[in-house]
Design a protein around this motif. Structure first.
Motif, PDB file in Angstrom:
ATOM      1  N   ASN A 236      23.327 -63.430 -39.320  1.00 34.15           N
ATOM      2  CA  ASN A 236      22.061 -63.894 -39.883  1.00 34.15           C
ATOM      3  C   ASN A 236      21.370 -62.720 -40.560  1.00 34.15           C
ATOM      4  OD1 ASN A 236      21.558 -63.257 -36.840  1.00 34.15           O
ATOM      5  ND2 ASN A 236      19.526 -63.052 -37.768  1.00 34.15           N
ATOM      6  N   ILE A 237      20.733 -62.997 -41.691  1.00 33.01           N
ATOM      7  CA  ILE A 237      20.310 -61.930 -42.596  1.00 33.01           C
ATOM      8  C   ILE A 237      18.860 -62.127 -43.025  1.00 33.01           C
ATOM      9  CG2 ILE A 237      20.783 -60.827 -44.827  1.00 33.01           C
ATOM     10  CD1 ILE A 237      23.660 -62.129 -44.554  1.00 33.01           C
ATOM     11  N   MET A 273      18.860 -63.728 -32.416  1.00 28.53           N
ATOM     12  CA  MET A 273      19.626 -64.866 -31.928  1.00 28.53           C
ATOM     13  C   MET A 273      20.467 -64.431 -30.736  1.00 28.53           C
ATOM     14  SD  MET A 273      22.159 -67.250 -34.293  1.00 28.53           S
ATOM     15  CE  MET A 273      20.994 -67.203 -35.668  1.00 28.53           C
ATOM     16  N   ALA A 274      20.563 -65.300 -29.718  1.00 27.57           N
ATOM     17  CA  ALA A 274      21.385 -64.999 -28.543  1.00 27.57           C
ATOM     18  C   ALA A 274      21.818 -66.308 -27.897  1.00 27.57           C
ATOM     19  CB  ALA A 274      20.626 -64.135 -27.545  1.00 27.57           C
ATOM     20  N   LEU A 283      19.692 -69.487 -28.818  1.00 29.22           N
ATOM     21  CA  LEU A 283      18.246 -69.329 -28.870  1.00 29.22           C
ATOM     22  C   LEU A 283      17.897 -68.473 -30.080  1.00 29.22           C
ATOM     23  CD1 LEU A 283      15.381 -69.548 -27.586  1.00 29.22           C
ATOM     24  CD2 LEU A 283      15.930 -67.454 -26.325  1.00 29.22           C
ATOM     25  N   LEU A 284      16.934 -68.938 -30.860  1.00 31.74           N
ATOM     26  CA  LEU A 284      16.481 -68.230 -32.051  1.00 31.74           C
ATOM     27  C   LEU A 284      15.017 -67.847 -31.874  1.00 31.74           C
ATOM     28  CD1 LEU A 284      16.937 -67.484 -35.142  1.00 31.74           C
ATOM     29  CD2 LEU A 284      16.018 -69.766 -35.638  1.00 31.74           C
ATOM     30  N   ALA A 334      13.852 -58.430 -28.948  1.00 39.78           N
ATOM     31  CA  ALA A 334      15.003 -58.287 -28.044  1.00 39.78           C
ATOM     32  C   ALA A 334      14.990 -59.470 -27.087  1.00 39.78           C
ATOM     33  CB  ALA A 334      14.913 -56.984 -27.273  1.00 39.78           C
ATOM     34  N   ILE A 335      16.170 -60.016 -26.786  1.00 40.49           N
ATOM     35  CA  ILE A 335      16.303 -61.198 -25.926  1.00 40.49           C
ATOM     36  C   ILE A 335      17.152 -60.822 -24.720  1.00 40.49           C
ATOM     37  CG2 ILE A 335      17.090 -63.594 -25.808  1.00 40.49           C
ATOM     38  CD1 ILE A 335      16.878 -63.699 -28.879  1.00 40.49           C
TER      39      ILE A 335
END
Length: 367
Positions: A236-237, A273-274, A283-284, A334-335
């Motif tokens: 993702n960018i 994203m994670a 999750l976004l 951070a996730i």
């Protein structure tokens, strides 16, 4: 009369605290740590989490020193700790790595490599044409760190790697997604050249993947990568087309498809994203405010929104704002998952001077 005024003020204060707590209950979000700037500490920048063997959670971030909070001002790497799953945190800093650069060290990523090693990645910034990712290894759960190792040695330049971006795939390969904006021989270009550097020997050696094709005039910056269930890699960018853009790799980050817009409306701001371990969904976390945003929000890094994807990033639902101050700025998230909760750490405020950690029960996100 004076006592009545004091009692009235106390009651109003208690009411505001109660209302604030009730609002947090309704949103499912609890702010558990605010690392605020102060004298000789103008900024506390975004970082990353890791769970230690003793159950504590370590949050490492950039602690700026001096009088300037610029991206090019001096900063060390500091840590805070939680012993209760992220509910409470230590209130004093432990300096892990002193500034070793001509400008600063920042943009932390943490990875556990096997049972006994933790890898610390960060950007070492010496000049506007000299910024590269560095890796250090700890064998004592973050108490001490080994010598710095350069992760890019095939060319010199200004390589942007966001915080909490380094990933290890199921095969063991480590990916560092980078955006290169300048070399000693070229002018600065906001349209970064994106690629991944990768290691198959736990960071001993690194190789360069191919550049991500960008056939359009879209500005591309600050990539992140996520391993999908079929083994492919989604990048993702951050981009200026009003949306986050996507690219895919079928060979573990070596080559990439041409970029395309996703269905994630976004300003020129990064998204994180994670994968949620308990559900397998993605999750976004991003600023839900693209080119078609209206009013106060248009073009700003607010609100900060959560969403869930059950189809590997093709669509998103259960949208939920966790920060919605129209004058605010919230980004570089951070996730980190802890049992039934997720911890989010992000920069906020003017100049991203403050770092915040929030704790959210996962089932609240699905409501």
């Amino acid at each position: 009369m004076r006592n009545l005024k004091k009692k009235g003020g106390l009651l109003i204060g208690l009411l505001l605290i109660t209302l604030g707590s009730y609002a947090q209950i309704l949103s499912g979000k609890y702010t558990v740590l605010d690392i605020r700037s102060g004298e000789n500490n103008p900024r506390n920048s975004e970082g990353d989490f890791i769970t230690l063997k003793d159950g504590r959670i370590m949050f490492v971030y950039s602690k700026y020193t001096g009088s300037s909070g610029s991206d090019f001002a001096p900063a060390d790497l500091a840590a805070r700790y939680s012993s209760d799953g992220g509910k409470t945190w230590t209130q004093t800093d432990k300096i892990l790595v002193r500034n070793e650069a001509k400008m600063n060290i920042m943009s932390v990523s943490l990875l556990r490599l096997g049972k006994d090693k933790i890898a610390l990645f960060y950007a070492r910034k010496n000049a506007v044409d000299d910024c590269i990712p560095i890796m250090r290894i700890s064998t004592d759960e973050g108490q001490t760190w080994g010598e710095p190792k350069v992760c890019i040695d095939d060319q010199k330049g200004y390589f942007v790697v966001n915080n909490s971006r380094v990933r290890q795939l199921k095969t063991g390969r480590i990916l560092i997604p980078v955006s290169m904006h300048k070399t000693p021989d070229t002018k600065w270009n906001n349209r970064g050249t994106l690629r991944c550097y990768y290691s198959d020997d736990k960071g001993i050696t690194w190789k360069s993947g191919s550049a991500v094709p960008n056939p359009d005039s879209v500005i591309t910056q600050e990539p992140g990568v996520t391993e999908l269930k079929d083994g492919s890699i989604l990048m993702n960018i951050r981009a200026n087309g009003g949306y986050q853009y996507y690219s895919y790799s079928k060979d573990q980050g070596v080559t990439w498809t041409a970029i395309v817009p996703s269905k994630i409306p976004s300003p020129i701001s990064p998204a994180s994203m994670a994968r949620i371990p308990s559900t397998g969904d993605l999750l976004l976390v991003w600023n839900n405010n693209g080119a078609k945003g209206e009013g106060y929000f248009k073009g700003k890094r607010t609100p900060l929104t959560l969403a869930i994807s059950k189809d590997e990033g093709l669509s998103w639902k259960y949208l939920k704002n966790i920060e919605d101050d129209p004058e605010g700025m919230f980004c570089y998230t951070a996730i980190h998952f802890v049992k039934d909760y997720v911890l989010l750490g992000y920069g906020m405020g003017a100049g991203l001077a403050q770092s915040r950690v929030v704790r959210i029960r996962l089932n609240e996100i699905y409501k």
